[in-house]
Design a protein around this motif. Structure first.
Motif, PDB file in Angstrom:
ATOM      1  N   ASP A 164       0.814  -1.155   0.267  1.00 17.26           N
ATOM      2  CA  ASP A 164       0.080  -0.014  -0.074  1.00 17.26           C
ATOM      3  C   ASP A 164       0.687   1.158  -0.041  1.00 17.26           C
ATOM      4  O   ASP A 164       0.573   2.331  -0.590  1.00 17.26           O
ATOM      5  CB  ASP A 164      -0.804  -0.051   1.156  1.00 17.26           C
ATOM      6  N   VAL A 165       1.981   1.197   0.673  1.00 19.94           N
ATOM      7  CA  VAL A 165       2.938   2.353   0.660  1.00 19.94           C
ATOM      8  C   VAL A 165       4.344   1.723   0.600  1.00 19.94           C
ATOM      9  O   VAL A 165       4.558   0.822   1.157  1.00 19.94           O
ATOM     10  CB  VAL A 165       2.705   3.030   2.266  1.00 19.94           C
ATOM     11  N   VAL A 166       5.326   2.839  -0.001  1.00 19.46           N
ATOM     12  CA  VAL A 166       6.621   2.506  -0.291  1.00 19.46           C
ATOM     13  C   VAL A 166       7.278   3.597   0.342  1.00 19.46           C
ATOM     14  O   VAL A 166       7.094   4.683   0.079  1.00 19.46           O
ATOM     15  CB  VAL A 166       7.062   2.306  -1.829  1.00 19.46           C
ATOM     16  N   LEU A 167       8.161   2.915   1.339  1.00 20.72           N
ATOM     17  CA  LEU A 167       9.123   4.228   1.899  1.00 20.72           C
ATOM     18  C   LEU A 167      10.261   4.273   1.117  1.00 20.72           C
ATOM     19  O   LEU A 167      11.271   3.067   1.136  1.00 20.72           O
ATOM     20  CB  LEU A 167       9.400   3.896   3.450  1.00 20.72           C
ATOM     21  N   MET A 168      10.842   5.206   0.304  1.00 19.03           N
ATOM     22  CA  MET A 168      11.565   5.097  -0.733  1.00 19.03           C
ATOM     23  C   MET A 168      12.879   6.188  -0.323  1.00 19.03           C
ATOM     24  O   MET A 168      12.813   7.365  -0.202  1.00 19.03           O
ATOM     25  CB  MET A 168      11.278   5.846  -2.145  1.00 19.03           C
TER      26      MET A 168
ATOM     27  N   VAL B 224       6.419   7.429  -0.408  1.00 20.81           N
ATOM     28  CA  VAL B 224       6.921   8.475   0.649  1.00 20.81           C
ATOM     29  C   VAL B 224       8.438   8.387   0.357  1.00 20.81           C
ATOM     30  O   VAL B 224       9.209   7.649   0.573  1.00 20.81           O
ATOM     31  CB  VAL B 224       6.560   8.239   2.136  1.00 20.81           C
ATOM     32  N   ILE B 225       8.996   9.635   0.121  1.00 22.83           N
ATOM     33  CA  ILE B 225      10.408   9.913  -0.022  1.00 22.83           C
ATOM     34  C   ILE B 225      11.021   9.991   1.468  1.00 22.83           C
ATOM     35  O   ILE B 225      10.621  10.901   2.125  1.00 22.83           O
ATOM     36  CB  ILE B 225      10.726  11.209  -0.972  1.00 22.83           C
ATOM     37  N   LEU B 226      12.069   9.443   1.618  1.00 27.43           N
ATOM     38  CA  LEU B 226      12.831   9.548   2.721  1.00 27.43           C
ATOM     39  C   LEU B 226      13.935  10.132   2.518  1.00 27.43           C
ATOM     40  O   LEU B 226      15.049   9.464   1.410  1.00 27.43           O
ATOM     41  CB  LEU B 226      13.057   8.095   3.491  1.00 27.43           C
ATOM     42  N   THR B 227      14.501  11.371   2.871  1.00 25.25           N
ATOM     43  CA  THR B 227      15.845  11.963   2.592  1.00 25.25           C
ATOM     44  C   THR B 227      16.643  12.520   3.704  1.00 25.25           C
ATOM     45  O   THR B 227      15.973  12.906   4.682  1.00 25.25           O
ATOM     46  CB  THR B 227      15.314  12.813   1.377  1.00 25.25           C
TER      47      THR B 227
ATOM     48  N   ALA C  15      -1.435   6.388   3.221  1.00 21.41           N
ATOM     49  CA  ALA C  15      -2.189   5.058   3.117  1.00 21.41           C
ATOM     50  C   ALA C  15      -3.649   5.419   3.201  1.00 21.41           C
ATOM     51  O   ALA C  15      -4.487   4.917   2.309  1.00 21.41           O
ATOM     52  CB  ALA C  15      -1.987   3.937   3.992  1.00 21.41           C
ATOM     53  N   SER C  16      -4.078   6.383   3.810  1.00 17.94           N
ATOM     54  CA  SER C  16      -5.315   6.838   3.822  1.00 17.94           C
ATOM     55  C   SER C  16      -6.005   7.733   2.638  1.00 17.94           C
ATOM     56  O   SER C  16      -7.082   8.404   2.454  1.00 17.94           O
ATOM     57  CB  SER C  16      -5.827   7.701   5.130  1.00 17.94           C
ATOM     58  N   GLY C  17      -4.965   8.074   1.741  1.00 18.57           N
ATOM     59  CA  GLY C  17      -5.057   8.899   0.681  1.00 18.57           C
ATOM     60  C   GLY C  17      -4.857  10.179   0.615  1.00 18.57           C
ATOM     61  O   GLY C  17      -5.144  11.101  -0.341  1.00 18.57           O
ATOM     62  N   HIS C  18      -4.164  10.573   1.805  1.00 21.37           N
ATOM     63  CA  HIS C  18      -3.850  12.098   1.740  1.00 21.37           C
ATOM     64  C   HIS C  18      -2.311  12.375   1.533  1.00 21.37           C
ATOM     65  O   HIS C  18      -1.358  11.289   1.527  1.00 21.37           O
ATOM     66  CB  HIS C  18      -3.872  12.578   3.022  1.00 21.37           C
ATOM     67  N   ALA C  19      -1.956  13.484   1.300  1.00 26.05           N
ATOM     68  CA  ALA C  19      -0.494  13.725   0.717  1.00 26.05           C
ATOM     69  C   ALA C  19       0.367  14.184   2.076  1.00 26.05           C
ATOM     70  O   ALA C  19      -0.452  14.598   2.989  1.00 26.05           O
ATOM     71  CB  ALA C  19      -0.478  14.887  -0.252  1.00 26.05           C
ATOM     72  N   LEU C  20       1.165  13.779   2.203  1.00 29.66           N
ATOM     73  CA  LEU C  20       2.171  13.832   3.348  1.00 29.66           C
ATOM     74  C   LEU C  20       3.132  15.247   3.004  1.00 29.66           C
ATOM     75  O   LEU C  20       3.971  15.311   2.102  1.00 29.66           O
ATOM     76  CB  LEU C  20       3.028  12.835   3.825  1.00 29.66           C
TER      77      LEU C  20
ATOM     78  N   ALA D 249       7.833  13.347  -9.797  1.00 30.67           N
ATOM     79  CA  ALA D 249       7.835  11.715 -10.465  1.00 30.67           C
ATOM     80  C   ALA D 249       6.643  11.137  -9.722  1.00 30.67           C
ATOM     81  O   ALA D 249       6.284  10.115 -10.321  1.00 30.67           O
ATOM     82  CB  ALA D 249       8.833  11.200 -10.098  1.00 30.67           C
ATOM     83  N   GLY D 250       5.992  11.667  -9.041  1.00 28.91           N
ATOM     84  CA  GLY D 250       4.779  11.154  -8.605  1.00 28.91           C
ATOM     85  C   GLY D 250       4.857  10.672  -6.961  1.00 28.91           C
ATOM     86  O   GLY D 250       3.540   9.992  -6.520  1.00 28.91           O
ATOM     87  N   ALA D 251       5.712  11.107  -6.123  1.00 24.58           N
ATOM     88  CA  ALA D 251       5.811  10.811  -4.757  1.00 24.58           C
ATOM     89  C   ALA D 251       4.508  11.596  -4.134  1.00 24.58           C
ATOM     90  O   ALA D 251       4.205  12.452  -4.442  1.00 24.58           O
ATOM     91  CB  ALA D 251       7.096  11.271  -4.150  1.00 24.58           C
ATOM     92  N   SER D 252       3.951  10.616  -3.160  1.00 28.04           N
ATOM     93  CA  SER D 252       2.774  11.227  -2.416  1.00 28.04           C
ATOM     94  C   SER D 252       3.348  12.275  -1.117  1.00 28.04           C
ATOM     95  O   SER D 252       2.572  12.944  -0.574  1.00 28.04           O
ATOM     96  CB  SER D 252       1.875  10.131  -1.794  1.00 28.04           C
ATOM     97  N   GLY D 253       4.535  12.399  -0.945  1.00 27.29           N
ATOM     98  CA  GLY D 253       4.957  13.068   0.052  1.00 27.29           C
ATOM     99  C   GLY D 253       6.412  12.850   0.433  1.00 27.29           C
ATOM    100  O   GLY D 253       7.212  11.824  -0.474  1.00 27.29           O
ATOM    101  N   PHE D 254       7.014  13.470   1.466  1.00 26.89           N
ATOM    102  CA  PHE D 254       8.248  12.989   1.768  1.00 26.89           C
ATOM    103  C   PHE D 254       8.562  13.413   3.435  1.00 26.89           C
ATOM    104  O   PHE D 254       7.659  13.810   4.031  1.00 26.89           O
ATOM    105  CB  PHE D 254       9.213  13.896   0.958  1.00 26.89           C
TER     106      PHE D 254
END
Length: 216
Positions: free
Chosen positions: A49-53, A76-79, A116-121, A93-98
């Motif tokens: 459902d979610v990828v931490l990238m 979700v981008i982790l940086t 996961a609930s459909g909201h942007a972080l 590129a399409g990330a839902s947040g970071f």
């Protein structure tokens, strides 16, 4: 149950993130990958459902990996935030947040649930820093007005500006003296008219279109 895939080339971080998330009753870490290519393959196999990238990885970086999978799962981008351009490109590129890697464990858990609930972080202060630095590198330091803004009503433009400044729906409602449901409708109309997926893309669009200017 929220199924999460972790993608990072640092084993210690993978273990740490997995340990934090595995203590939650509603989150399951279904897999781990050491680079973007492994991550893309794992998404196809595991359907998380979610990828931490992570962003900077060998073989295939997080930006390209996000571009390949964002249509089928939330990312979700982790940086560490040492490369603002990487982060900005990942959002495009399409990330839902970071999330910054030095965030509190509770923030990591909240990020997974939020996306996961459909909201942007969206971390407004970090978003502003990213876009501000990107704007500095553009010719003349200026951002051109986007004609697509003309599709919006005056109220919708106002809502988009407030979203770009990091206000929640409740805060926008208080600012505009309207109900939460009205704000939600305006936000949905803005996203639909501008062909944007979520609030993250709305923020990026507002800055790039010149509706909101980066802080000096």
């Amino acid at each position: 149950m929220i199924r999460v895939l972790l993608v990072d080339d640092q084993p210690l971080l993978l273990s740490g993130f997995a340990m934090i998330l595995s203590t939650e009753d509603d989150i399951e870490v279904v897999g781990q990958a050491r680079d973007g290519r492994e991550g893309v393959a794992a998404v196809a196999e595991l359907e998380p459902d979610v990828v931490l990238m992570d962003v900077q990885m060998p073989v295939l970086d997080g930006i390209e990996a996000t571009r390949a999978i964002a249509w089928r799962t939330k990312v979700v981008i982790l940086t560490t935030f040492d490369r603002d351009d990487y982060l900005f490109d990942a959002l495009a590129a399409g990330a839902s947040g970071f999330l910054l890697k030095n965030a509190d464990p509770d923030d990591l858990v909240d990020a997974v649930r939020t996306v996961a609930s459909g909201h942007a972080l969206l971390a407004p202060e970090v978003t502003s820093r990213v876009i501000s630095r990107m704007a500095e590198g553009r010719a003349g330091g200026s951002i051109r007005h986007d004609a697509s803004l003309e599709r919006l009503t005056a109220r919708e433009r106002e809502v988009l500006e407030l979203v770009a400044r990091g206000l929640s729906n409740a805060e926008i409602a208080a600012e505009m003296f309207v109900g939460d449901a009205t704000v939600k409708t305006h936000v949905s109309n803005v996203l639909a008219k501008l062909h944007l997926r979520d609030r993250v893309q709305a923020v990026v669009f507002a800055y790039e279109a010149g509706l909101v200017r980066p802080a000096p």
